[in-house]
Design a protein around this motif. Structure first.
Motif, short mmCIF file in Angstrom:
data_model
loop_
_atom_site.label_atom_id
_atom_site.label_comp_id
_atom_site.label_asym_id
_atom_site.label_seq_id
_atom_site.Cartn_x
_atom_site.Cartn_y
_atom_site.Cartn_z
N ARG A 255 133.36 -15.45 48.82
CA ARG A 255 132.56 -14.51 48.03
C ARG A 255 131.29 -15.23 47.62
O ARG A 255 131.26 -15.97 46.64
CB ARG A 255 133.36 -14.05 46.79
CG ARG A 255 134.70 -13.41 47.10
CD ARG A 255 134.56 -12.14 47.93
NE ARG A 255 133.69 -11.15 47.31
CZ ARG A 255 134.07 -10.35 46.30
NH1 ARG A 255 135.31 -10.42 45.82
NH2 ARG A 255 133.23 -9.47 45.79
N THR A 280 139.82 -10.99 52.18
CA THR A 280 139.32 -11.16 50.82
C THR A 280 138.57 -9.88 50.44
O THR A 280 138.24 -9.07 51.31
CB THR A 280 138.39 -12.39 50.74
OG1 THR A 280 137.43 -12.32 51.80
CG2 THR A 280 139.18 -13.68 50.84
N PRO A 281 138.29 -9.64 49.15
CA PRO A 281 137.73 -8.36 48.72
C PRO A 281 136.25 -8.18 49.06
O PRO A 281 135.39 -8.04 48.18
CB PRO A 281 137.98 -8.34 47.21
CG PRO A 281 138.11 -9.77 46.82
CD PRO A 281 138.69 -10.48 47.99
N ARG A 283 133.31 -5.98 49.98
CA ARG A 283 133.15 -4.61 49.50
C ARG A 283 133.29 -3.56 50.61
O ARG A 283 133.99 -2.55 50.45
CB ARG A 283 131.80 -4.46 48.82
CG ARG A 283 131.61 -3.09 48.19
CD ARG A 283 130.27 -2.98 47.49
NE ARG A 283 130.06 -1.64 46.96
CZ ARG A 283 128.91 -1.21 46.48
NH1 ARG A 283 127.87 -2.03 46.44
NH2 ARG A 283 128.79 0.03 46.03
N ILE A 297 144.28 -6.44 50.78
CA ILE A 297 143.16 -7.13 50.14
C ILE A 297 143.69 -8.16 49.17
O ILE A 297 144.58 -7.86 48.35
CB ILE A 297 142.24 -6.13 49.40
CG1 ILE A 297 141.81 -4.99 50.34
CG2 ILE A 297 141.04 -6.84 48.80
CD1 ILE A 297 140.99 -5.43 51.53
N ALA A 299 142.52 -11.63 46.63
CA ALA A 299 141.40 -12.36 46.04
C ALA A 299 141.68 -13.85 45.82
O ALA A 299 140.75 -14.64 45.69
CB ALA A 299 141.01 -11.72 44.70
N THR A 300 142.95 -14.25 45.77
CA THR A 300 143.30 -15.63 45.50
C THR A 300 144.20 -16.17 46.61
O THR A 300 144.69 -15.41 47.45
CB THR A 300 144.05 -15.76 44.17
OG1 THR A 300 145.34 -15.11 44.29
CG2 THR A 300 143.26 -15.12 43.02
N GLU A 303 147.63 -14.56 46.30
CA GLU A 303 147.61 -13.17 46.76
C GLU A 303 147.49 -13.10 48.27
O GLU A 303 148.13 -12.27 48.93
CB GLU A 303 146.44 -12.42 46.10
CG GLU A 303 146.61 -12.16 44.62
CD GLU A 303 145.40 -11.48 44.01
OE1 GLU A 303 144.46 -11.16 44.77
OE2 GLU A 303 145.40 -11.26 42.78
#
Length: 361
Positions: A255, A280-281, A283, A297, A299-300, A303
């Motif tokens: 990101r 990863t998120p 968009r 999706i 983020a970590t 996850e």
């Protein structure tokens, strides 16, 4: 890399003559390579010696381009740009239409020329039409031009759907153990190498396969380990064979500024191949594909690890019908048809305005 420009210009060549001017390559002497793909499509590659940089290199390319126009009687034409930096040797052109197909926010990339923003402003001023490779880019550009149109990443569905038939394992891939999780694309500052390193360390039995060239980063910085496999760039034609022998596909993007506006073409290609995707998120991935069952999706690291484990476990249980229906509406043929319709409309409007201006009072 066979990506958006190649898909679109190949289709454009069915209706127009197309000269595809690539970025210069280093050589021991200066010459312009002209390679015919078909009778209506030619790839042009400037070869420049190391000492011929800056304005001298631009001037030589300008001369080659001018000679090409004379040789092939190119008078009524469209200038189609993928990088504003090409204005350095094309600013003398007076096309019927200047078009900017913006794939990425290039100024956010590592090593971007400091004059890129200024060049893009000039290109936006010249352009009659601006296309964007995703909705995030569309939102970023629409206030800067009167005619911006979003054309997100499309898919050559029949090509990648071959992977669902169980293709033979490529030779450099066959000895890699299972399960396999893969990534295909440029390996550069957009990838989250820390994420990749930690996942490979935490799950030593998962085999991480990465296809693509290493660009703009030091290869020594890539995570290493017995379950990390860098197989280099592969021809577009053989990608389905690799995808066919993976269990999960990854979009492990960082990101950062370079990924803020990306719309990865690999997302629909993975899905057309029947691969569940963990991303990863990003968009455009979240908004376009995040609601479909085969897409997770994360983020970590934790996850991501959990999403990959679930995808490996539930692969056979996903309902593919909704995403397959969605992909049918995203073909490169449809994208080109939409673009070409806007081009013809713009040219017709411009011609009408010109004709009206020539009518005497």
């Amino acid at each position: 890399m066979y990506q958006r420009p190649q898909h679109l210009m190949s289709r454009a060549s069915q209706q127009y003559r197309v000269w595809f001017w690539e970025e210069p390559v280093c050589d021991d002497h200066a010459w312009l390579e002209v390679r015919a793909v078909n009778s209506h499509l030619h790839v042009l590659v400037p070869h420049l010696p190391p000492g011929l940089a800056g304005e001298a290199g631009h001037e030589l390319q300008r001369q080659w381009l001018n000679n090409l126009r004379v040789q092939h009687r190119i008078i009524d034409f469209i200038s189609w740009y993928y990088t504003p930096m090409a204005l350095a040797f094309t600013d003398q052109l007076r096309p019927r239409l200047t078009l900017y197909d913006c794939m990425d926010e290039l100024s956010a990339f590592h090593g971007a020329p400091p004059e890129l923003r200024e060049r893009e402003e000039e290109l936006m001023h010249r352009a009659g039409l601006v296309f964007t490779g995703g909705y995030s880019l569309f939102e970023a550009k629409q206030q800067r031009h009167r005619s911006v149109h979003a054309f997100p990443s499309s898919i050559d569905n029949p090509h990648f759907a071959q992977a669902r038939r169980g293709l033979a394992d490529p030779a450099d891939h066959a000895n890699i153990a299972y399960p396999r999780v893969g990534y295909s694309g440029v390996i550069d500052e957009r990838l989250d190498l820390t994420l990749l390193r930690e996942l490979a360390s935490r799950q030593p039995d998962w085999q991480f396969v990465l296809l693509g060239p290493v660009v703009k980063i030091d290869p020594a910085t890539l995570p290493q380990g017995p379950n990390l496999h860098y197989l280099g760039m592969k021809l577009y034609e053989v990608l389905p064979a690799y995808f066919s022998n993976w269990q999960v596909a990854l979009l492990p993007f960082a990101r950062n500024d370079a990924t803020r506006f990306i719309s990865p073409t690999k997302t629909p290609e993975y899905l057309a191949a029947g691969l569940p995707v963990v991303s990863t998120p990003i968009r455009d991935v979240v908004t376009t594909y995040g609601s479909y069952a085969p897409v997770r999706i994360a983020a970590t690291v934790l996850e991501f690890e959990q999403a990959m484990a679930e995808a490996l476990h539930e692969q056979a249980e996903f309902d593919w019908a909704p995403i397959d229906a969605h992909l049918q509406q995203q073909s490169w043929d449809l994208t080109w048809a939409g673009m070409n319709g806007l081009i013809k409309e713009h040219l017709k409007t411009s011609e009408n305005v010109r004709a009206h201006a020539l009518i005497p009072e």
